[in-house]
Design a protein around this motif. Sequence first.
Motif, PDB file in Angstrom:
ATOM      1  N   ARG A  12      25.934   6.982  58.084  1.00 47.38           N
ATOM      2  CA  ARG A  12      26.970   7.976  58.343  1.00 47.38           C
ATOM      3  C   ARG A  12      28.264   7.233  58.658  1.00 47.38           C
ATOM      4  NH1 ARG A  12      25.236  11.085  63.144  1.00 47.38           N
ATOM      5  NH2 ARG A  12      24.649   8.998  63.765  1.00 47.38           N
ATOM      6  N   THR A  13      29.343   7.695  58.061  1.00 48.09           N
ATOM      7  CA  THR A  13      30.643   7.067  58.246  1.00 48.09           C
ATOM      8  C   THR A  13      31.574   8.061  58.922  1.00 48.09           C
ATOM      9  OG1 THR A  13      30.252   5.810  56.219  1.00 48.09           O
ATOM     10  CG2 THR A  13      32.490   5.842  57.050  1.00 48.09           C
ATOM     11  N   CYS A  14      32.420   7.530  59.813  1.00 41.54           N
ATOM     12  CA  CYS A  14      33.324   8.404  60.553  1.00 41.54           C
ATOM     13  C   CYS A  14      34.726   7.803  60.598  1.00 41.54           C
ATOM     14  CB  CYS A  14      32.804   8.626  61.974  1.00 41.54           C
ATOM     15  SG  CYS A  14      32.824   7.151  62.998  1.00 41.54           S
ATOM     16  N   ARG A  15      35.664   8.668  60.978  1.00 46.63           N
ATOM     17  CA  ARG A  15      37.047   8.253  61.249  1.00 46.63           C
ATOM     18  C   ARG A  15      37.377   8.672  62.671  1.00 46.63           C
ATOM     19  NH1 ARG A  15      39.724  10.978  57.527  1.00 46.63           N
ATOM     20  NH2 ARG A  15      39.443   9.255  56.078  1.00 46.63           N
ATOM     21  N   GLU A  57      55.767   1.213  73.732  1.00 43.82           N
ATOM     22  CA  GLU A  57      54.616   0.811  74.544  1.00 43.82           C
ATOM     23  C   GLU A  57      53.363   1.612  74.194  1.00 43.82           C
ATOM     24  OE1 GLU A  57      55.668   1.044  78.672  1.00 43.82           O
ATOM     25  OE2 GLU A  57      57.634   0.182  78.283  1.00 43.82           O
ATOM     26  N   ALA A  58      53.390   2.313  73.062  1.00 40.01           N
ATOM     27  CA  ALA A  58      52.272   3.174  72.685  1.00 40.01           C
ATOM     28  C   ALA A  58      51.539   2.634  71.468  1.00 40.01           C
ATOM     29  CB  ALA A  58      52.775   4.582  72.409  1.00 40.01           C
ATOM     30  N   PHE A  59      50.229   2.786  71.506  1.00 42.68           N
ATOM     31  CA  PHE A  59      49.359   2.443  70.384  1.00 42.68           C
ATOM     32  C   PHE A  59      48.872   3.714  69.722  1.00 42.68           C
ATOM     33  CE2 PHE A  59      47.781  -1.714  72.388  1.00 42.68           C
ATOM     34  CZ  PHE A  59      48.465  -2.498  71.485  1.00 42.68           C
ATOM     35  N   LEU A  60      48.697   3.638  68.413  1.00 48.97           N
ATOM     36  CA  LEU A  60      47.984   4.644  67.644  1.00 48.97           C
ATOM     37  C   LEU A  60      47.055   3.858  66.741  1.00 48.97           C
ATOM     38  CD1 LEU A  60      47.607   7.622  66.732  1.00 48.97           C
ATOM     39  CD2 LEU A  60      49.397   7.200  65.028  1.00 48.97           C
ATOM     40  N   GLN A  61      45.763   4.152  66.821  1.00 46.94           N
ATOM     41  CA  GLN A  61      44.815   3.379  66.026  1.00 46.94           C
ATOM     42  C   GLN A  61      43.832   4.299  65.324  1.00 46.94           C
ATOM     43  OE1 GLN A  61      42.448   0.341  68.033  1.00 46.94           O
ATOM     44  NE2 GLN A  61      42.185  -0.703  66.090  1.00 46.94           N
ATOM     45  N   VAL A  62      43.505   3.917  64.092  1.00 46.12           N
ATOM     46  CA  VAL A  62      42.448   4.568  63.336  1.00 46.12           C
ATOM     47  C   VAL A  62      41.358   3.542  63.090  1.00 46.12           C
ATOM     48  CG1 VAL A  62      43.599   4.103  61.111  1.00 46.12           C
ATOM     49  CG2 VAL A  62      41.847   5.892  61.260  1.00 46.12           C
ATOM     50  N   LEU A  63      40.118   3.977  63.295  1.00 46.64           N
ATOM     51  CA  LEU A  63      38.941   3.170  63.016  1.00 46.64           C
ATOM     52  C   LEU A  63      38.065   3.949  62.053  1.00 46.64           C
ATOM     53  CD1 LEU A  63      38.083   2.225  66.713  1.00 46.64           C
ATOM     54  CD2 LEU A  63      39.258   0.775  65.030  1.00 46.64           C
ATOM     55  N   GLU A  64      37.608   3.297  61.002  1.00 45.59           N
ATOM     56  CA  GLU A  64      36.701   3.929  60.050  1.00 45.59           C
ATOM     57  C   GLU A  64      35.509   3.021  59.836  1.00 45.59           C
ATOM     58  OE1 GLU A  64      39.828   6.432  57.283  1.00 45.59           O
ATOM     59  OE2 GLU A  64      39.304   4.404  56.646  1.00 45.59           O
ATOM     60  N   GLY A  65      34.327   3.616  59.786  1.00 52.17           N
ATOM     61  CA  GLY A  65      33.136   2.828  59.550  1.00 52.17           C
ATOM     62  C   GLY A  65      31.884   3.555  59.977  1.00 52.17           C
ATOM     63  N   PRO A  66      30.775   2.816  60.024  1.00 52.77           N
ATOM     64  CA  PRO A  66      29.516   3.425  60.448  1.00 52.77           C
ATOM     65  C   PRO A  66      29.632   3.976  61.864  1.00 52.77           C
ATOM     66  CG  PRO A  66      29.153   1.266  59.462  1.00 52.77           C
ATOM     67  CD  PRO A  66      30.625   1.423  59.645  1.00 52.77           C
ATOM     68  N   VAL A  67      29.003   5.104  62.102  1.00 56.46           N
ATOM     69  CA  VAL A  67      29.139   5.831  63.360  1.00 56.46           C
ATOM     70  C   VAL A  67      28.842   4.954  64.582  1.00 56.46           C
ATOM     71  CG1 VAL A  67      28.121   7.708  64.718  1.00 56.46           C
ATOM     72  CG2 VAL A  67      28.755   8.097  62.336  1.00 56.46           C
ATOM     73  N   ASP A  68      27.713   4.286  64.610  1.00 57.46           N
ATOM     74  CA  ASP A  68      27.343   3.536  65.818  1.00 57.46           C
ATOM     75  C   ASP A  68      28.325   2.408  66.144  1.00 57.46           C
ATOM     76  OD1 ASP A  68      25.200   5.219  66.346  1.00 57.46           O
ATOM     77  OD2 ASP A  68      23.728   3.923  65.356  1.00 57.46           O
ATOM     78  N   PRO A  69      28.696   1.551  65.185  1.00 57.21           N
ATOM     79  CA  PRO A  69      29.675   0.517  65.512  1.00 57.21           C
ATOM     80  C   PRO A  69      31.041   1.073  65.924  1.00 57.21           C
ATOM     81  CG  PRO A  69      28.497  -0.103  63.534  1.00 57.21           C
ATOM     82  CD  PRO A  69      28.100   1.312  63.857  1.00 57.21           C
ATOM     83  N   VAL A  70      31.485   2.168  65.298  1.00 64.29           N
ATOM     84  CA  VAL A  70      32.769   2.770  65.680  1.00 64.29           C
ATOM     85  C   VAL A  70      32.674   3.311  67.103  1.00 64.29           C
ATOM     86  CG1 VAL A  70      34.364   4.688  65.228  1.00 64.29           C
ATOM     87  CG2 VAL A  70      33.599   3.235  63.346  1.00 64.29           C
ATOM     88  N   ASN A  71      31.587   3.997  67.410  1.00 59.97           N
ATOM     89  CA  ASN A  71      31.397   4.515  68.773  1.00 59.97           C
ATOM     90  C   ASN A  71      31.368   3.389  69.798  1.00 59.97           C
ATOM     91  OD1 ASN A  71      31.251   7.098  67.745  1.00 59.97           O
ATOM     92  ND2 ASN A  71      29.030   7.249  67.910  1.00 59.97           N
TER      93      ASN A  71
END
Length: 160
Positions: A12-15, A57-71
């Motif tokens: 499963r892949t998530c964003r 001073e603000a970050f905005l980040q997107v992470l995409e990948g397999p659910v467990d590693p992203v979590n």
Amino acid sequence: MSSDSSATSAPRTCRLIYKSQTSWDLLSNESLLELAESSAVRNGEDDITGLLVLSGEAFLQVLEGPVDPVNDLYLKISRDTRHGSLRLLTYEPITERLFKDWAMHVVDLHDLPLAQREFLAGKYPSGEDSIAIPDDDRLALSLLLDARQITLSETDRGGG
């Protein structure tokens, strides 16, 4: 029936998209470069791709990948004292990655050429010499996609 079982066995892949405030010790170009390099190595090992945008001073980040590693990565980020006021903007299953270009890439909006900064300032709320990181998940994704496109365009032109 076999197609159903293969669909459930596929990873499963998530964003995940979050915003946060950064501490001053992470704002130097050297610190950001170190963060990007070390994150790219770890993220590559975990099949995570993404983009980190810094605005003021603000970050905005997107992470995409397999659910467990992203979590797991988001949990680690949530415990990192360099991030304050962490806010999860969106978390969703995906079938296609939008940020597959990098295991991790950092874009400091202040370092963009003037024309690109003016384009972003006209499209997103801004003030105090920085683009405001949106609270709305759709606007946040839009800003990330714009930063991605600007970065890829600059790379294609030999700008980085």
